[in-house]
Design an enzyme around this catalytic site. Structure first.
Site, PDB file in Angstrom:
ATOM      1  N   ASP A 112       0.821  -1.207   0.000  1.00  0.00           N
ATOM      2  CA  ASP A 112       0.000   0.000   0.000  1.00  0.00           C
ATOM      3  C   ASP A 112       0.863   1.268   0.000  1.00  0.00           C
ATOM      4  O   ASP A 112       1.803   1.387   0.786  1.00  0.00           O
ATOM      5  CB  ASP A 112      -0.902   0.014   1.235  1.00  0.00           C
ATOM      6  CG  ASP A 112      -1.788  -1.224   1.328  1.00  0.00           C
ATOM      7  OD1 ASP A 112      -1.344  -2.305   0.896  1.00  0.00           O
ATOM      8  OD2 ASP A 112      -2.913  -1.106   1.841  1.00  0.00           O
ATOM      9  N   HIS A 138      -0.794   4.632  -0.418  1.00  0.00           N
ATOM     10  CA  HIS A 138      -1.668   5.631   0.212  1.00  0.00           C
ATOM     11  C   HIS A 138      -1.230   7.084   0.004  1.00  0.00           C
ATOM     12  O   HIS A 138      -0.978   7.825   0.948  1.00  0.00           O
ATOM     13  CB  HIS A 138      -1.837   5.322   1.694  1.00  0.00           C
ATOM     14  CG  HIS A 138      -2.838   4.236   1.960  1.00  0.00           C
ATOM     15  ND1 HIS A 138      -4.142   4.308   1.527  1.00  0.00           N
ATOM     16  CD2 HIS A 138      -2.712   3.043   2.595  1.00  0.00           C
ATOM     17  CE1 HIS A 138      -4.786   3.216   1.882  1.00  0.00           C
ATOM     18  NE2 HIS A 138      -3.930   2.414   2.518  1.00  0.00           N
ATOM     19  N   HIS A 174      -9.536   0.778  -1.338  1.00  0.00           N
ATOM     20  CA  HIS A 174      -9.666   2.231  -1.387  1.00  0.00           C
ATOM     21  C   HIS A 174      -9.953   2.728  -2.798  1.00  0.00           C
ATOM     22  O   HIS A 174     -10.677   3.725  -2.969  1.00  0.00           O
ATOM     23  CB  HIS A 174      -8.425   2.901  -0.799  1.00  0.00           C
ATOM     24  CG  HIS A 174      -8.458   2.939   0.697  1.00  0.00           C
ATOM     25  ND1 HIS A 174      -8.897   4.029   1.410  1.00  0.00           N
ATOM     26  CD2 HIS A 174      -8.144   1.992   1.617  1.00  0.00           C
ATOM     27  CE1 HIS A 174      -8.832   3.768   2.710  1.00  0.00           C
ATOM     28  NE2 HIS A 174      -8.376   2.527   2.860  1.00  0.00           N
ATOM     29  N   HIS A 225      -5.123  -7.822  -2.970  1.00  0.00           N
ATOM     30  CA  HIS A 225      -5.038  -6.798  -1.922  1.00  0.00           C
ATOM     31  C   HIS A 225      -5.360  -7.384  -0.547  1.00  0.00           C
ATOM     32  O   HIS A 225      -4.610  -7.189   0.408  1.00  0.00           O
ATOM     33  CB  HIS A 225      -5.985  -5.642  -2.220  1.00  0.00           C
ATOM     34  CG  HIS A 225      -5.876  -4.538  -1.213  1.00  0.00           C
ATOM     35  ND1 HIS A 225      -4.738  -3.786  -1.075  1.00  0.00           N
ATOM     36  CD2 HIS A 225      -6.745  -4.069  -0.270  1.00  0.00           C
ATOM     37  CE1 HIS A 225      -4.906  -2.897  -0.093  1.00  0.00           C
ATOM     38  NE2 HIS A 225      -6.108  -3.062   0.408  1.00  0.00           N
TER      39      HIS A 225
END
Length: 278
Positions: free
Chosen positions: A12, A14, A84, A158
């Site tokens: 990840d 982000h 996300h 994921h």
């Protein structure tokens, strides 16, 4: 795809472009100018490039460019969708920063198909919503990214792949996601939004016990695979393995939001190594 000589998996990101740059450089994929130098290297990024940081659009665009550059060099960048990414396509912007909203300002043409749905949305959210709405520019970009990928004997996802996902069909899950992201199906596939779906489950990435490890073993056997690599759940001590090396958890919280260090996972044949940044 068949197993290449070398695979590097990145977790990840982000919305932290600096962390993304460091991870790809640590992998040997890019140089100081952020250009592809990986040759035939295969990089798999396991989703959640966006949210929590200001740079998410920059990361999406950069990774998309690297995909083309890697292919020309005989390598590959396989970017997966994470939960996300799907949340943004559903207009769930609760983790979007002010800077990430601003980066989309005025850049997306209104889409008549979603204008009604966005009528009650605050003004700063609309450009991002047009971009991520099914059929929008960034949802279309995401439609080219799989939910699950298998490279040689390694399954990448994921959250995690359960036996019921294999029974449903991983190709079917990928295709259903693609059709929804393109705006061709009106509702998201259940597999994308279910708590125990491939993007959300923490079955193997939290604290798997004997039962969970048995389930993982069953899943891998049915896919003729040796291991599963996943993000989604931050590993505060760095990249970790579980279930006797069958599960590799690579979300190390490397973004500024979490404050973790940069680490990536290298796979060469049957050898798995953790590469750590300085």
């Amino acid at each position: 795809m068949p197993a290449p000589e070398r695979i590097v998996a990145i977790g990840d990101l982000h919305g932290d472009f600096e962390a993304a740059r460091k991870a790809f450089r640590l992998a040997g994929a890019t140089d100081a100018k952020d250009e592809w130098i990986g040759g035939k290297l295969v990089v798999v990024q396991t989703g959640d490039e966006i949210d929590r940081g200001d740079d998410d659009r920059k990361i999406l665009d950069w990774v998309e460019k690297l995909k083309g550059d890697a292919e020309k060099a005989g390598g590959a960048v396989v970017a997966l969708v994470g939960n996300h990414e799907i949340m943004n396509v559903q207009f769930d912007f609760r983790y979007v920063t002010d800077g990430a909203f601003t980066s989309f300002d005025g850049s997306q043409a209104p889409n008549p198909q979603v204008s009604t749905a966005l009528a009650g949305m605050e003004a700063r959210s609309r450009s991002r919503a047009y971009a991520f709405a099914p059929g929008g520019a960034y949802a279309t970009m995401l439609s080219r990214r799989p939910v699950v990928a298998q490279v040689g004997g390694t399954v990448f996802v994921h959250g995690g792949v359960l036996p019921k996902h294999v029974a449903l069909g991983l190709d079917k899950i990928n295709e259903n996601a693609k059709q929804w992201l393109l705006g061709k199906d009106p509702t998201p596939p259940r597999a994308l939004v279910s708590e125990d779906g491939p993007l959300w489950t923490r079955m193997y990435s939290a604290a798997p016990g004997r039962e969970e490890c048995a389930m993982l073993g069953e899943t891998l056997k049915s896919l003729d695979a040796k291991r599963m690599v996943m993000g989604h759940t931050v590993q505060r001590g760095g990249i970790s393995q579980a279930c006797e090396g069958k599960a590799w958890r690579i979300d190390v919280g490397m973004s500024r939001f979490f404050g973790g260090s940069v680490e990536v996972l290298e796979i060469k044949g049957d050898t798995v190594n953790v590469l750590k940044g300085s």
